[in-house]
Structure formats: structure tokens, C-alpha cells
Design a protein around this motif. Sequence first.
Motif, PDB file in Angstrom:
ATOM      1  N   THR A 175      34.628  30.934  86.964  1.00 29.68           N
ATOM      2  CA  THR A 175      33.571  30.915  85.967  1.00 29.68           C
ATOM      3  C   THR A 175      34.055  31.434  84.636  1.00 29.68           C
ATOM      4  OG1 THR A 175      32.933  33.102  86.652  1.00 29.68           O
ATOM      5  CG2 THR A 175      31.784  31.261  87.673  1.00 29.68           C
ATOM      6  N   GLY A 176      35.130  32.259  84.697  1.00 27.31           N
ATOM      7  CA  GLY A 176      35.565  32.903  83.470  1.00 27.31           C
ATOM      8  C   GLY A 176      34.793  34.187  83.194  1.00 27.31           C
ATOM      9  N   LEU A 177      33.803  34.467  84.036  1.00 28.10           N
ATOM     10  CA  LEU A 177      32.967  35.657  83.824  1.00 28.10           C
ATOM     11  C   LEU A 177      33.529  36.809  84.637  1.00 28.10           C
ATOM     12  CD1 LEU A 177      30.476  35.883  82.105  1.00 28.10           C
ATOM     13  CD2 LEU A 177      29.094  35.710  84.170  1.00 28.10           C
ATOM     14  N   MET A 178      33.912  37.866  83.946  1.00 30.32           N
ATOM     15  CA  MET A 178      34.541  39.006  84.606  1.00 30.32           C
ATOM     16  C   MET A 178      33.691  39.570  85.732  1.00 30.32           C
ATOM     17  SD  MET A 178      35.321  42.585  82.981  1.00 30.32           S
ATOM     18  CE  MET A 178      33.753  43.162  83.602  1.00 30.32           C
ATOM     19  N   ASN A 179      32.380  39.609  85.515  1.00 30.85           N
ATOM     20  CA  ASN A 179      31.488  40.215  86.502  1.00 30.85           C
ATOM     21  C   ASN A 179      31.547  39.490  87.822  1.00 30.85           C
ATOM     22  OD1 ASN A 179      30.285  40.128  83.625  1.00 30.85           O
ATOM     23  ND2 ASN A 179      29.636  42.069  84.547  1.00 30.85           N
TER      24      ASN A 179
ATOM     25  N   ALA B 128      34.594  40.539  89.669  1.00 31.99           N
ATOM     26  CA  ALA B 128      34.405  41.888  90.217  1.00 31.99           C
ATOM     27  C   ALA B 128      33.544  41.829  91.460  1.00 31.99           C
ATOM     28  CB  ALA B 128      33.750  42.781  89.164  1.00 31.99           C
ATOM     29  N   PHE B 129      32.521  40.993  91.398  1.00 34.70           N
ATOM     30  CA  PHE B 129      31.635  40.864  92.551  1.00 34.70           C
ATOM     31  C   PHE B 129      32.391  40.274  93.732  1.00 34.70           C
ATOM     32  CE2 PHE B 129      28.473  38.433  94.987  1.00 34.70           C
ATOM     33  CZ  PHE B 129      27.691  39.492  95.405  1.00 34.70           C
TER      34      PHE B 129
ATOM     35  N   LEU C 204      34.571  42.914  95.247  1.00 40.80           N
ATOM     36  CA  LEU C 204      33.743  43.888  95.951  1.00 40.80           C
ATOM     37  C   LEU C 204      33.262  43.349  97.281  1.00 40.80           C
ATOM     38  CD1 LEU C 204      32.654  46.710  95.218  1.00 40.80           C
ATOM     39  CD2 LEU C 204      30.472  45.585  94.744  1.00 40.80           C
TER      40      LEU C 204
END
Lengths: 728, 126
Positions: free
Chosen positions: A702-706, A709-710, A713
Motif C-alpha cells: 500500500t505504501g502506507l507505513m501503518n 507495522a500492522f 505486529l
Amino acid sequence: MMEWIVPHIPSREALESKMVLIPLFPFVGFLINGLFGRTFSKPFAGFVGTVAALSSFVVALMCVCHVHDTELGRAGLHVSYAKWLVTSDFSCSFGLYIDKLSSVMILVVTGIGTLIHLYSMGYMAHDRSVWRFFAYLNLFLFMMILLVLGDNILMTFVGWEGVGLCSYLLIGFWYEESKNAAAGMKAFVVNRIGDLGFLMGIFTLIAVFGTVNYVTAPVKGEGGSVTPQTTLDAKTKAVVVPQNPGLLDYTEALRLTYIKDEHSELPEKAELPKFATGGEKNTVSIPMSIPKGLGNSLAGLITLTCICLFIGATGKSAQIPLFVWLPDAMAGPTPVSALIHAATMVTSGIYMVCRLHSLFAFSETALLLICGVGAATALFAALIGLTQLDIKKVLAYSTVSQLGYMFIGLGAGAFSLGIFHVLTHAFFKALLFLGAGSVIHAMSNEQDMRKMGGLKGKLPWTFATMLIGSLALAGVPGTSGWFSKDNILATVLGRYNDTHNNLYLVFYIMGIVAAFCTAFYTFRLVFLTFFGENRSSEEVKHHIHESPWTMVLPLVVLAFLALAGGFLFGGMFIEEKSGGEAFEHLAIRNVPFHEEHSLHEAHTPNLILTGIVALLGIGLAFFRYGKGGNIPDPEKSNNLVYKASFNKFYVDEIYDALIVFPFCVISELLHWGMDIILIDGLVCGAAELVRNGSSLLKRIQTGLMNTYAFAILSGTVAFLIYLLIKVQ
Amino acid sequence: MGFDLPFNVIADGGGLMNLKGCLILAGVIFSIGAWGVVARRNVLTVLISLELMLNAVNLVFASFARMHANMTQSANNATAGENGQIFALFIIAVAAAEAAVGLAILITYFRNKETVDTRDMKELKQ
């Protein structure tokens, strides 16, 4: 004349070093015209091509003088240039080889080739791409020389394929018309079928004899030998073969071992014997054996080989069932029809059989087959020729028919006569084609004989020379065509007297009937073209003119040869008794007769018969067409036989229905079933799978850091849960 | 669960502290940090959340170190529980370094792009 020539012939070493020039001149001519011809003026392109052919002819002539001179020794000219294919127990090289047999062919190829180049300078003068034409012609000459001079059968095969290629290129020379391109394709495909047989023959030869060389390789400093070097030791009566024997050495050894004078066939249980090699230690045996799985009858294997090779010959030399391409090949320019499709290329099948004549002589079955196919072709094509309207078509079918005669000669065991007919046919058929070309040229490219007539006053040279050619083709006694054809037919009749095999009588009668048809259709052509009223349009009439000297000169030379060729060269080929002249002049050993007088008894009745049918045919043609006015019109005819002959006995239609159509249907089925569905399905399916898979997977990025991270995790948590469960 | 932890053995000056409470506290802080990292769009907040997670881990280390020290007190072991405390110190040092580097990157990034929103940081995707 010989007294003057002999001292001027260069030495053997000088000739062997120059021999490579024979194929090289046309090849260089091909390169020059092919690469730079576009920039040349039209006459210059023709000049380059003609000079290349002429130079080749001159070198060939010097070599031939050497080979045929008895004083200079019986050794031929043989040079090996480089290794080609080398394995542990098989090798062959690039080599050129002129012996007495190939010298006849090489003179025909380069000599008539030169005349036709000269003629083409006039004939093609107005064409758009003269340079391309001469490039192809020179390439053809090069390939034909390879075919004739190659010192092993693989070289011959390379030339064989090469001339097929040039034939294709030249038939489709005016490729803008799809009819011409299709004719070229047809010639190519039909020849491929024959070539398969030729290849099979070569493979069998390799399997049995383990070599493709014709004779043993040349010794440094001493050169090669014309004749096979196998000899019979006078004291021990043992057969001695040279080191590294070639095919002809082997056949000679077999002949000396098995064939007594009265037999022409190998005994049923013949095996490949172990021979002693020459030299000081003359007891080394050669491991020559029939491979397992090929049966154990040498006689049977040789018959198989001969038939395979003959299938190759039927393709190139236009015999039944593969003759259909030759009439269509007339779509090419007329000089091509004369050079390739009458004089040289189509005779390569006959040359190949003669080259290996000592092998063919072992198999009576194969010879009988050759004779039968030849007789059937001669008659069949002559019948079709009776009714054709296109002047070149008549000549094309006559070529097929005459090639049939050559095979009759070969099949009757008179190999030298087959070659003789090649020679005389090259003279008169090249002459007739070039004459026809001259007529077509004068008539503004009109080929239909119904629209000609009355040309004898306007084209005097063409008329006179074509008349001579027609007399020779019709087999009028005294002309060159009569010498060769009469002797071939006499041999067949002699074979019948000798063996009382009725088949020979049947072949003989077929040959006589074909000779009658030949005389008729030839003079039908002459009368329709040159006599009576001119039937062309006013505009065409206005343009009728005699051809330029470049076209007339070859006609005159060829007319002289067609008229006198029999007297000049006949002595070399026609045998008074077995093992005589042909062996002396050509190193050809014709199949001997059981009783020598069988042949002599055949001569007189045959002479009378051939003379009568020739004159009868000419007379009938004169009766029907000589007075003019009687113009054939097949559309109005109700005669079924006439219609069948005019439509070439529907052979093309039958082939279309039986072979071409099913072939196309199966191809179409395979195209859809195998190619589009299966193969394309697999290939495209694999690509599609990867593409769809990756387009699914790419959503993860997605390019989205979050998100990352998810993912980390949840991955860790999942792993921990897994560990917990595992520990429990 | 498979762990049989002696929850009542953390002693502090004679009084018992609840290990269970410490671990629950650490879990809560860690979860808040994790939630912050996953859900917040501001990089600054994300960095703070990361610190929370690291400190939750520190708390766990410290708690267990204390527990080990108590358990081995009777054996007069002077160095008991030392490893956990060293680890906690290490993590503080590394976290300081990480915060320094991370903030430096963030400031530079902000100077170039004038944003600290993670939704705008997608250059690597292209």
C-alpha cells in the motif's frame, strides 16, 4: 585439333589448383550482382553475369581436355579443400572431382549456361531488375557446379538443394503475379518430397558402406583417380581395395567378387566381404558390415537404396508421380525454362543415377522400376503435350517426356545413353526454349499458339533454328535427338531379346508411341507458330521483329550442336559391344547383355520403326495444321480423350483432391486443435496466471507505513500464539 | 496458560508488590503503543507510541529482574536480577538513539515535504 590442344593444356598440378575457379567465378558473379547490382546499368549487370559464366566455362574446358586426354593419364582431377563432417568412423570433406562422367555434365552446365546468359542479356533487357535475374542465374550455376563436381554425395546433395532454391527463386522471378509465386512454391514443395527419398538413400548408403565419398581421397602430390582403384590381384585372385575406399571402390569390389560376366544382379545371399587394402601390408581387412536391424540381405539393401535415390531423382527430374511441378515452372522467364527446367537442373537426377551406376547395376528390380517409370512418364507427358496451346507448355511436357526417355535408357542398363540423351536434349531443348522465347519476345509476350502463325518470314533466324531443334526433338534420323533416342529404344528392345521379359516389350511399345506423339506435337507447334496466316492483333503485328544478335547467336550455336551433336559426340556414348566405348570415354560400365547379338538384332527393326513413327507424326501434323486455318479450340471439342489430354488428365485436380485437400484440412485442424488451443493455451495461460497472481499480490504494497507495522505486529502475534499452542 | 508464575514474591522492603499488576500495566502500555503505531497518521505520534512500547518492555524486564532477585535472596546471590536491569538500560540507550535519528529524519522530511502524515509518505510504492 587435338595435336594443337594437348601441348597447351596446363599441367595436372596447375589445373588442380585452378579447379576451384569453376564454381568460384559464378559465385563471385552472384556476389557482385547480388550486392552491388542495384547500382549497375542493365547491360553491365548482364555483362558481369555472362563473363562469370564464360570464365567458368573456359576453366572447365581446360580441365575436361586434361581428363579426356589419354596421354596425360587416366587420373582425374580431385582436390580436397577442407574437412567438413568428422566423427570417429565417418568423415567427409569439401572436395571437387572431375572425372570423365562429370566432365560431360560440367561442359553442358557451363557451356549451355554461358549461351543462355548471353541470350538473357537480350531477352531481359527491358526488365526492371536485370541484376537480380543475373545474380540468381549465377547462383544457380554455382550450385549446379557443386552438384556435378562434388566429390561426395553430400556435396551433391548441397548442390541438389541449392539448384532447387534457385529454381524456386527464378520461377517466381516475376513475383508480383501470385500465379508465378504459387508455381515457385509448388516446385519447391514437390521437390522436397523427392528430396526426402534422396536423403533416405544417403542414410542407407552411410549405414551400409560407412562413407559418402565417391572415390578414395586424393593423395597429396599424386591427386586422385578417375576410376575406382579397386583391382584384382592377378596372382592371388584376391580383390584389393585402396585405403579409405569410396562408394565406387566398394561397388567395384563387389562386382569383382560376385558378378560374373553373365549376371547383373547380386546373389541373394551376398554379404559384404572383407577386402584386403592396397599398399605393402595388403591383408588389412576393412570392417564393413550391415548394421543390425537393417536385415541381412545386401542385395535387398542395395535395391532399397537405389529405389530411395530414384525417388529423389523423380522429384528433381520430373518423373511420375512428381512431374507436376515442371509444367507450372514455365511461369519463370524463358531463359530460365531453357537453362534450369530443360537443360541442366532437371537432368541432375539422371546424373546422380549415372554417378552411382555401378550400384544401380546390382539391382535388377530397381532398374526395372526406373525403366517402367521412365516409359510411363514419356508416354503420359507426350499425350498431354499433344493438345496444349501455350507454346512453353508444349515444350515443358516434351521435356518431361524426354526425361522419361533418359530414365528408360538408365533402366535398360544403358547409362551412357541416358547421359547422351541429357547432352543432346540439352542442345535441342535449350534451342527450342530459346527459340520460343524469341517468338514470345517478338509477339509482345503472347504465348498462346492460336494467336501466332505465319512468323517464318518475319523471324527467319528463329524459324530456321527452331526447325532444326524440332527435327532433333522429333527424332528425324541424322539429328542428334535421333542418335540418342533411337539407341535408347534399341537397348530396350535388345533387353527384351536378351531376357524375354515381356515388361521390356511393353516399355518399348510405350516408348515408340511416345516417339510418335513427340513428332506430332513438335510439328504441330512449328506449323501453328510459323506457317499459315498471322492471327495476332494489328498492334502486335506491327511490333514483330527479329531478336537482337545476343539472342540469335546462341540459337545458331545450339542449332549447329542439335544438328551435328550426334555425329560429333555419338561415338563416346554408343557402344558397339558391352564394356567398350562408354567405359573408355565415360568410365561408365553399362549393364552387359547375356548374349552380345541381342542388341545388334534389335538395331535394324528399331531403326525402321523409329524412322517411320517420326515421319508419320510429322506427316500427320502437316496434314492437320500445315495448311493453316485448322486452329485447335478445346472448348468446342466434344472428344473426351481430347478434353482429358487438354486438361492434363486432371492430375493436378486428382492430387488436389487426394493429397492437398486432406493435407489442408488436417493442417487446419491441427492449427486450431494443437496450436491455438493447446500450445497457445499453455503458453498464454502461464503468462496469464502470473499476471493475475501478481495483480492480486500487488495490493499488499500500500505504501502506507501503518499497514506494514500492522502486518509485522499481527505476524508476531500469530507466531506467539502458535508457539503457545505448540508448547501446550 | 502454561506459565506458573510466583506472582506474590516481588518484595519491596518487606512489603509484597504484585507482579501480576506490573505485567498487566506493561501489557496495557504496550497495547496503547501498538495501537498508536498502527492507527495514528502523525509520524510524531507514531514515534511517541514506539517509545511507549519500548518502555512497556522495559517495565517487564525490570519487574522480572526484581522477581529473580527476590527469589534468590536467601542464597545470598549479589548479582541476581542483574541481566534484566542491564537490558532495560540498554533499551533506554538504544531508544534514545533511535528517537534522535528518527526525529532528525522527520525534521528533514518535514522541511522537504511540509508534511508528517504517513498517508503522504508513499514514494517507495511508485
